[in-house]
Write a protein that holds these residues in place. Sequence first.
Motif, PDB file in Angstrom:
ATOM      1  N   PRO A 133      15.408  10.774   5.350  1.00  0.00           N
ATOM      2  CA  PRO A 133      14.765  11.214   6.590  1.00  0.00           C
ATOM      3  C   PRO A 133      14.648  12.729   6.715  1.00  0.00           C
ATOM      4  CG  PRO A 133      16.979  10.367   7.012  1.00  0.00           C
ATOM      5  CD  PRO A 133      16.663  10.068   5.595  1.00  0.00           C
ATOM      6  N   GLN A 134      15.545  13.472   6.051  1.00  0.00           N
ATOM      7  CA  GLN A 134      15.519  14.941   6.158  1.00  0.00           C
ATOM      8  C   GLN A 134      14.532  15.575   5.179  1.00  0.00           C
ATOM      9  OE1 GLN A 134      17.250  16.087   8.699  1.00  0.00           O
ATOM     10  NE2 GLN A 134      17.996  14.003   8.983  1.00  0.00           N
TER      11      GLN A 134
ATOM     12  N   ASP B 195       0.835  -1.205   0.000  1.00  0.00           N
ATOM     13  CA  ASP B 195       0.000   0.000   0.000  1.00  0.00           C
ATOM     14  C   ASP B 195       0.868   1.254   0.000  1.00  0.00           C
ATOM     15  OD1 ASP B 195       0.802   0.552   2.653  1.00  0.00           O
ATOM     16  OD2 ASP B 195      -0.945  -0.448   3.489  1.00  0.00           O
ATOM     17  N   LYS B 196       0.221   2.381  -0.218  1.00  0.00           N
ATOM     18  CA  LYS B 196       0.945   3.650  -0.390  1.00  0.00           C
ATOM     19  C   LYS B 196       1.715   4.035   0.877  1.00  0.00           C
ATOM     20  CE  LYS B 196      -1.104   6.708  -2.962  1.00  0.00           C
ATOM     21  NZ  LYS B 196      -1.994   7.786  -3.437  1.00  0.00           N
ATOM     22  N   LYS B 197       1.135   3.766   2.051  1.00  0.00           N
ATOM     23  CA  LYS B 197       1.789   4.148   3.304  1.00  0.00           C
ATOM     24  C   LYS B 197       3.136   3.425   3.451  1.00  0.00           C
ATOM     25  CE  LYS B 197       1.221   4.379   8.317  1.00  0.00           C
ATOM     26  NZ  LYS B 197       2.585   3.937   8.567  1.00  0.00           N
ATOM     27  N   LYS B 198       3.134   2.125   3.186  1.00  0.00           N
ATOM     28  CA  LYS B 198       4.372   1.351   3.316  1.00  0.00           C
ATOM     29  C   LYS B 198       5.397   1.810   2.279  1.00  0.00           C
ATOM     30  CE  LYS B 198       5.990  -3.293   4.227  1.00  0.00           C
ATOM     31  NZ  LYS B 198       5.622  -4.684   4.502  1.00  0.00           N
ATOM     32  N   PHE B 199       4.916   2.127   1.099  1.00  0.00           N
ATOM     33  CA  PHE B 199       5.767   2.618   0.017  1.00  0.00           C
ATOM     34  C   PHE B 199       6.441   3.933   0.429  1.00  0.00           C
ATOM     35  CE2 PHE B 199       6.432   4.688  -4.144  1.00  0.00           C
ATOM     36  CZ  PHE B 199       6.992   3.648  -4.870  1.00  0.00           C
ATOM     37  N   ILE B 200       5.651   4.848   0.980  1.00  0.00           N
ATOM     38  CA  ILE B 200       6.184   6.143   1.413  1.00  0.00           C
ATOM     39  C   ILE B 200       7.142   5.969   2.591  1.00  0.00           C
ATOM     40  CG2 ILE B 200       5.554   8.362   2.487  1.00  0.00           C
ATOM     41  CD1 ILE B 200       3.003   8.311   0.736  1.00  0.00           C
ATOM     42  N   ASP B 201       6.784   5.090   3.527  1.00  0.00           N
ATOM     43  CA  ASP B 201       7.663   4.847   4.683  1.00  0.00           C
ATOM     44  C   ASP B 201       9.040   4.356   4.247  1.00  0.00           C
ATOM     45  OD1 ASP B 201       5.728   5.658   6.437  1.00  0.00           O
ATOM     46  OD2 ASP B 201       5.096   3.638   7.004  1.00  0.00           O
ATOM     47  N   ALA B 202       9.067   3.530   3.205  1.00  0.00           N
ATOM     48  CA  ALA B 202      10.351   3.023   2.714  1.00  0.00           C
ATOM     49  C   ALA B 202      11.212   4.161   2.173  1.00  0.00           C
ATOM     50  CB  ALA B 202      10.120   1.967   1.631  1.00  0.00           C
ATOM     51  N   TYR B 203      10.605   5.086   1.451  1.00  0.00           N
ATOM     52  CA  TYR B 203      11.353   6.243   0.944  1.00  0.00           C
ATOM     53  C   TYR B 203      11.845   7.126   2.085  1.00  0.00           C
ATOM     54  CZ  TYR B 203      10.976   5.992  -4.110  1.00  0.00           C
ATOM     55  OH  TYR B 203      11.130   5.641  -5.407  1.00  0.00           O
TER      56      TYR B 203
ATOM     57  N   TYR C 232      12.455  18.453  -5.194  1.00  0.00           N
ATOM     58  CA  TYR C 232      13.115  19.410  -4.294  1.00  0.00           C
ATOM     59  C   TYR C 232      12.738  19.125  -2.836  1.00  0.00           C
ATOM     60  CZ  TYR C 232      14.841  22.616  -7.959  1.00  0.00           C
ATOM     61  OH  TYR C 232      15.527  23.191  -9.010  1.00  0.00           O
ATOM     62  N   ASP C 233      11.446  18.858  -2.599  1.00  0.00           N
ATOM     63  CA  ASP C 233      10.988  18.548  -1.235  1.00  0.00           C
ATOM     64  C   ASP C 233      11.714  17.310  -0.706  1.00  0.00           C
ATOM     65  OD1 ASP C 233       9.232  20.655  -1.233  1.00  0.00           O
ATOM     66  OD2 ASP C 233       7.429  19.441  -1.510  1.00  0.00           O
TER      67      ASP C 233
END
Length: 202
Positions: free
Chosen positions: A65-66, A52-60, A137-138
């Motif tokens: 982390p910054q 799912d998208k949450k796990k995908f984003i967490d991996a990135y 950039y973000d």
Amino acid sequence: MGNKGAKPKKKNPAILTEDEVNLLLSNTSFTREEIYRWHDGFIKDCPKGQLDKKKFIDAYKAFYPQGKADKFCNHVFKVFDFDNSGKIDFTEFLIAISVTAQGDAHKKLSMAFRMYDVDRNGRVDKKEMEKIIEAIYDLLGEEHRKGENSPSERVKTIMFKLDKDQNGYLTEQEFVEGCLADPLLRSLLVNFFESMLKLILN
């Protein structure tokens, strides 16, 4: 993407069907044994058979982390999620891996184009490209966004070089051919995207 058939519907997405294996054999350069090996690894990370998208984003976020990963990850997630289900299943995952790891330049550029084509209408306008540049950039925590380094100025330069008919948007053909002809633009628009995919897939 070379996806020649619609994905079979099934009750349990964690189970790899023979139809899916055949689909992957037709659309990737992986062997049957490699497909099963990839599937074992995918199920270890995603026991329900879907990412799912949450796990995908967490991996990135673990890699950056910054930075603010959410916007960029949403765009990348859409590239994987061929059927717009909001989840990436194993078939989608392995086709994306195949293009990233083994695909030719045309296929990789087509995949990158899909990320820039935010509304999926088959073309990329200035606003869409600006959104992706801002998301990158973000992610990188880039704060210097003025003058030539501003997303809007970056996009103006890119569109001037790639938009051959000057109609205000890029077709996939313009994007692919322009990036193939200009290594600097390809580096800016595609190589970062490719390296991000490799991070998430390794």
